[in-house]
Design a protein around this motif. Structure first.
Motif, PDB file in Angstrom:
ATOM      1  N   LEU A 182       0.774  -1.127   0.025  1.00 47.88           N
ATOM      2  CA  LEU A 182      -0.123   0.094   0.010  1.00 47.88           C
ATOM      3  C   LEU A 182       0.690   1.343  -0.026  1.00 47.88           C
ATOM      4  N   ASN A 183       0.557   1.995  -0.762  1.00 47.87           N
ATOM      5  CA  ASN A 183       1.278   3.461  -1.026  1.00 47.87           C
ATOM      6  C   ASN A 183       2.804   3.288  -1.508  1.00 47.87           C
ATOM      7  N   SER A 184       3.116   1.918  -2.121  1.00 49.47           N
ATOM      8  CA  SER A 184       4.587   2.056  -2.563  1.00 49.47           C
ATOM      9  C   SER A 184       4.405   2.686  -3.772  1.00 49.47           C
ATOM     10  N   SER A 185       5.835   2.824  -4.493  1.00 54.95           N
ATOM     11  CA  SER A 185       5.779   3.537  -5.749  1.00 54.95           C
ATOM     12  C   SER A 185       4.896   2.614  -6.888  1.00 54.95           C
ATOM     13  N   ASP A 186       5.058   1.156  -6.841  1.00 56.13           N
ATOM     14  CA  ASP A 186       4.162   0.485  -7.915  1.00 56.13           C
ATOM     15  C   ASP A 186       2.605   0.835  -7.571  1.00 56.13           C
ATOM     16  N   TRP A 187       2.082   0.527  -6.117  1.00 53.87           N
ATOM     17  CA  TRP A 187       0.921   0.914  -5.998  1.00 53.87           C
ATOM     18  C   TRP A 187       0.314   2.153  -6.494  1.00 53.87           C
ATOM     19  N   ASN A 188       1.021   3.245  -6.127  1.00 55.22           N
ATOM     20  CA  ASN A 188       0.796   4.580  -6.501  1.00 55.22           C
ATOM     21  C   ASN A 188       0.732   4.890  -8.076  1.00 55.22           C
ATOM     22  N   GLY A 189       1.862   4.046  -8.651  1.00 57.55           N
ATOM     23  CA  GLY A 189       2.166   3.992 -10.119  1.00 57.55           C
ATOM     24  C   GLY A 189       0.798   3.658 -10.760  1.00 57.55           C
ATOM     25  N   TYR A 190       0.385   2.366 -10.319  1.00 54.66           N
ATOM     26  CA  TYR A 190      -0.870   1.745 -10.997  1.00 54.66           C
ATOM     27  C   TYR A 190      -2.066   2.757 -10.816  1.00 54.66           C
ATOM     28  N   ILE A 191      -2.153   3.388  -9.802  1.00 56.00           N
ATOM     29  CA  ILE A 191      -3.296   4.257  -9.474  1.00 56.00           C
ATOM     30  C   ILE A 191      -3.263   5.390 -10.495  1.00 56.00           C
ATOM     31  N   SER A 192      -2.048   6.041 -10.534  1.00 52.95           N
ATOM     32  CA  SER A 192      -1.951   7.155 -11.401  1.00 52.95           C
ATOM     33  C   SER A 192      -1.934   6.964 -12.951  1.00 52.95           C
ATOM     34  N   TYR A 193      -1.447   5.802 -13.268  1.00 50.88           N
ATOM     35  CA  TYR A 193      -1.374   5.624 -14.696  1.00 50.88           C
ATOM     36  C   TYR A 193      -3.086   5.211 -15.239  1.00 50.88           C
ATOM     37  N   ILE A 194      -3.831   4.848 -14.302  1.00 54.44           N
ATOM     38  CA  ILE A 194      -5.153   4.794 -14.945  1.00 54.44           C
ATOM     39  C   ILE A 194      -5.643   6.026 -15.535  1.00 54.44           C
ATOM     40  N   SER A 195      -5.066   7.152 -15.327  1.00 50.98           N
ATOM     41  CA  SER A 195      -5.352   8.529 -15.936  1.00 50.98           C
ATOM     42  C   SER A 195      -4.799   8.588 -17.297  1.00 50.98           C
ATOM     43  N   THR A 196      -3.548   7.821 -17.394  1.00 52.04           N
ATOM     44  CA  THR A 196      -2.964   7.816 -18.809  1.00 52.04           C
ATOM     45  C   THR A 196      -3.778   7.019 -19.523  1.00 52.04           C
ATOM     46  N   VAL A 197      -4.100   5.679 -19.211  1.00 52.68           N
ATOM     47  CA  VAL A 197      -4.838   5.011 -19.927  1.00 52.68           C
ATOM     48  C   VAL A 197      -6.182   5.523 -20.324  1.00 52.68           C
ATOM     49  N   LEU A 198      -7.013   6.240 -19.554  1.00 50.24           N
ATOM     50  CA  LEU A 198      -8.081   6.618 -19.705  1.00 50.24           C
ATOM     51  C   LEU A 198      -8.140   8.066 -20.847  1.00 50.24           C
ATOM     52  N   ASP A 199      -7.034   8.669 -20.906  1.00 48.76           N
ATOM     53  CA  ASP A 199      -6.817   9.611 -21.801  1.00 48.76           C
ATOM     54  C   ASP A 199      -6.670   9.235 -23.073  1.00 48.76           C
ATOM     55  N   ARG A 200      -6.328   7.698 -23.177  1.00 47.34           N
ATOM     56  CA  ARG A 200      -6.189   7.091 -24.469  1.00 47.34           C
ATOM     57  C   ARG A 200      -7.519   6.599 -24.960  1.00 47.34           C
ATOM     58  N   VAL A 201      -8.290   6.208 -24.189  1.00 47.97           N
ATOM     59  CA  VAL A 201      -9.450   5.174 -24.246  1.00 47.97           C
ATOM     60  C   VAL A 201     -10.765   5.798 -24.222  1.00 47.97           C
ATOM     61  N   MET A 202     -10.977   6.639 -23.377  1.00 47.31           N
ATOM     62  CA  MET A 202     -12.329   7.261 -23.155  1.00 47.31           C
ATOM     63  C   MET A 202     -13.027   7.860 -24.138  1.00 47.31           C
ATOM     64  N   PRO A 203     -12.182   8.605 -24.984  1.00 47.57           N
ATOM     65  CA  PRO A 203     -12.917   9.112 -26.367  1.00 47.57           C
ATOM     66  C   PRO A 203     -13.761   8.055 -27.120  1.00 47.57           C
ATOM     67  N   TYR A 204     -13.236   6.938 -26.842  1.00 51.25           N
ATOM     68  CA  TYR A 204     -13.719   5.834 -27.802  1.00 51.25           C
ATOM     69  C   TYR A 204     -14.670   4.511 -26.974  1.00 51.25           C
ATOM     70  N   THR A 205     -14.961   4.989 -25.700  1.00 53.21           N
ATOM     71  CA  THR A 205     -15.413   3.934 -24.848  1.00 53.21           C
ATOM     72  C   THR A 205     -16.651   4.728 -24.352  1.00 53.21           C
ATOM     73  N   ASP A 206     -17.830   3.619 -24.255  1.00 53.19           N
ATOM     74  CA  ASP A 206     -19.143   3.954 -23.772  1.00 53.19           C
ATOM     75  C   ASP A 206     -19.513   3.708 -22.373  1.00 53.19           C
ATOM     76  N   VAL A 207     -18.661   2.769 -21.926  1.00 55.29           N
ATOM     77  CA  VAL A 207     -18.908   2.301 -20.632  1.00 55.29           C
ATOM     78  C   VAL A 207     -17.562   1.681 -19.959  1.00 55.29           C
ATOM     79  N   LEU A 208     -17.114   2.186 -18.838  1.00 58.88           N
ATOM     80  CA  LEU A 208     -16.041   1.733 -18.426  1.00 58.88           C
ATOM     81  C   LEU A 208     -16.062   1.079 -17.076  1.00 58.88           C
ATOM     82  N   ILE A 209     -15.398  -0.188 -16.973  1.00 61.27           N
ATOM     83  CA  ILE A 209     -15.659  -1.224 -15.714  1.00 61.27           C
ATOM     84  C   ILE A 209     -14.351  -1.273 -15.134  1.00 61.27           C
ATOM     85  N   VAL A 210     -14.210  -0.867 -13.630  1.00 62.00           N
ATOM     86  CA  VAL A 210     -13.092  -0.812 -12.915  1.00 62.00           C
ATOM     87  C   VAL A 210     -12.931  -2.391 -12.685  1.00 62.00           C
ATOM     88  N   GLY A 211     -11.910  -3.191 -13.159  1.00 61.50           N
ATOM     89  CA  GLY A 211     -11.731  -4.602 -12.731  1.00 61.50           C
ATOM     90  C   GLY A 211     -12.064  -5.182 -14.236  1.00 61.50           C
TER      91      GLY A 211
END
Length: 414
Positions: free
Chosen positions: A126-155
């Protein structure tokens, strides 16, 4: 009392009062805004029930002609998040690019973010660099996919993709944090699209329904106003198991929430017959055939799993594959699976969409054994066990016909 003494006394009282205020102030705990409070994105979407196609992570391998032939306008895929994070490849990953391209072809798209921590040996601290990195990188993925995605499922399948010792914690904390990250991104970017959580799998098993960690995540979904609902995967043996899964989960979400069934199949039913003998009626039909390309299996191929292995390595004529279904009572008994599932999902009232597999995904030059999960029996198209005709994959025995009727507003059971 002289003026000098009065002034000293006044200053002392003032200082004492200030000190008391500081002490009281130190005792005040400032409560951060609750991350689950807020509007529900995606409220304007039409939630009338529909059937869609499941591509898993293989949008890049899907035959677009096959997809068009299904007649659906809804497609689901997932991103294997951790390898993309490690490669920092959201902008260049070919599977993500193939998913994105579906929107330009006129499809409504559903995307799961898959976090396979079991493959990593467990969650990062919890709160390690990888933990925070995964959570932070979600925004990078969403930058890429959300203009083309109608429903987003976490998990994707949190409780399959984690060691059971991690199911309570840190699994619950991670998926809560990932959900909050998605919601914050949606708020910041004014995205009015639904967010779901899941998928909850095998929810007809007592080991699932009685598990405190699973129920804790379900409770989080119910109490989190920005979540539109939950994803449920139903791979089962009996129809009752599908109905029980829908009932259990449906009773544990809000009235204004929905379920999505992004995967469903009879894989466990087929598995239960893997080691039984190939039915004598199929052998008889093959031996009696003289002109319709229905051939008996070679010597030594006597079990159902052996015939599937034979077909994967030597794709069969469509007529032979259909005869195998027609003359195998366990397969013939499953021929109306799409019809039955359609009725189960639509009549439930809380299900927004169900997604069924388009194709057979199985590696070449790989044995199909008695313990292999028979996913290849599920597809709408038989791209691995059946010969192509004029460069086109052939449909399954009955599923595609029923699926096409359902998505076109016809009764798939007639």
């Amino acid at each position: 009392m002289d003026k000098k003494y009065s002034m000293v006394l006044f200053c002392a009282v003032l200082a004492l009062g200030f000190s008391a205020c500081k002490k009281n102030e130190a005792r005040i705990t400032v409560k951060e805004p609750d991350p689950v409070i807020g509007a529900t994105p995606g409220s304007s979407l039409n939630y009338d029930f529909t059937l869609g196609v499941n591509l898993n992570e293989q949008a890049d391998a899907a035959d677009m002609n096959d997809l068009a032939d299904t007649k659906t306008k809804w497609v689901r895929s997932f991103i294997d998040f951790i390898p993309v994070y490690k490669a920092q490849s959201a902008a260049t990953d070919p599977k993500i690019a193939a998913f994105i391209a579906l929107k330009s072809k006129g499809y409504h798209t559903v995307l799961n973010l898959k976090f396979d921590f079991r493959l990593q040996g467990g969650f990062p601290a919890l709160n390690s660099s990888d933990w925070n990195g995964y959570i932070s990188y979600i925004s990078t993925v969403l930058d890429r996919v959300m203009p083309y995605t109608d429903v987003l499922i976490v998990g994707n399948e949190p409780f399959i993709e984690a060691n059971q010792s991690d199911w309570n914690e840190p699994l619950n904390t991670f998926y809560k944090a990932a959900s909050a990250r998605v919601y914050d991104y949606f708020k910041t970017n004014n995205i009015d699209k639904p967010i779901f959580l899941g998928a909850f799998d095998n929810m007809y098993l007592s080991g699932r329904t009685g598990n405190a960690a699973i129920n804790s995540l379900l409770n989080f979904a119910k109490s989190t106003i920005y979540l539109k609902g939950v994803d449920v995967h139903i791979h089962h043996t009996t129809n009752t198991e599908m109905l029980n899964s829908l009932k259990y989960v449906g009773e544990r979400i809000r009235d204004d929430q929905k379920m999505m069934i992004t995967e469903f199949s009879l894989v466990k039913y087929y598995e239960s017959y893997a080691t039984t003998d190939i039915d004598a009626a199929f052998i008889a039909a093959a031996n009696a055939s003289t002109s319709d390309r229905i051939y008996p299996p070679p010597a030594g191929v006597t079990k159902n799993y052996q015939y599937i292995d034979y077909a994967l390595k030597n794709p069969r004529p469509a007529a032979e594959w259909y005869a195998f279904w027609q003359y195998s009572p366990y397969l013939q008994g499953a021929k109306d699976y799409i019809c039955t599932s359609y009725e189960n999902l639509k009549n439930n009232g809380k299900v927004f969409a169900g997604f069924y597999a388009l194709r057979q995904s199985y590696p070449f030059n790989t044995d199909f054994t008695e313990t292999t999960d028979p996913w290849v029996m599920n597809g709408l198209f038989m791209n691995r066990t059946v010969e192509q005709v004029d460069g086109r994959n052939q449909k399954g025995y009955s599923f595609l016909d029923q699926f096409q009727k359902a998505v076109q507003g016809q009764n798939p059971c007639q």
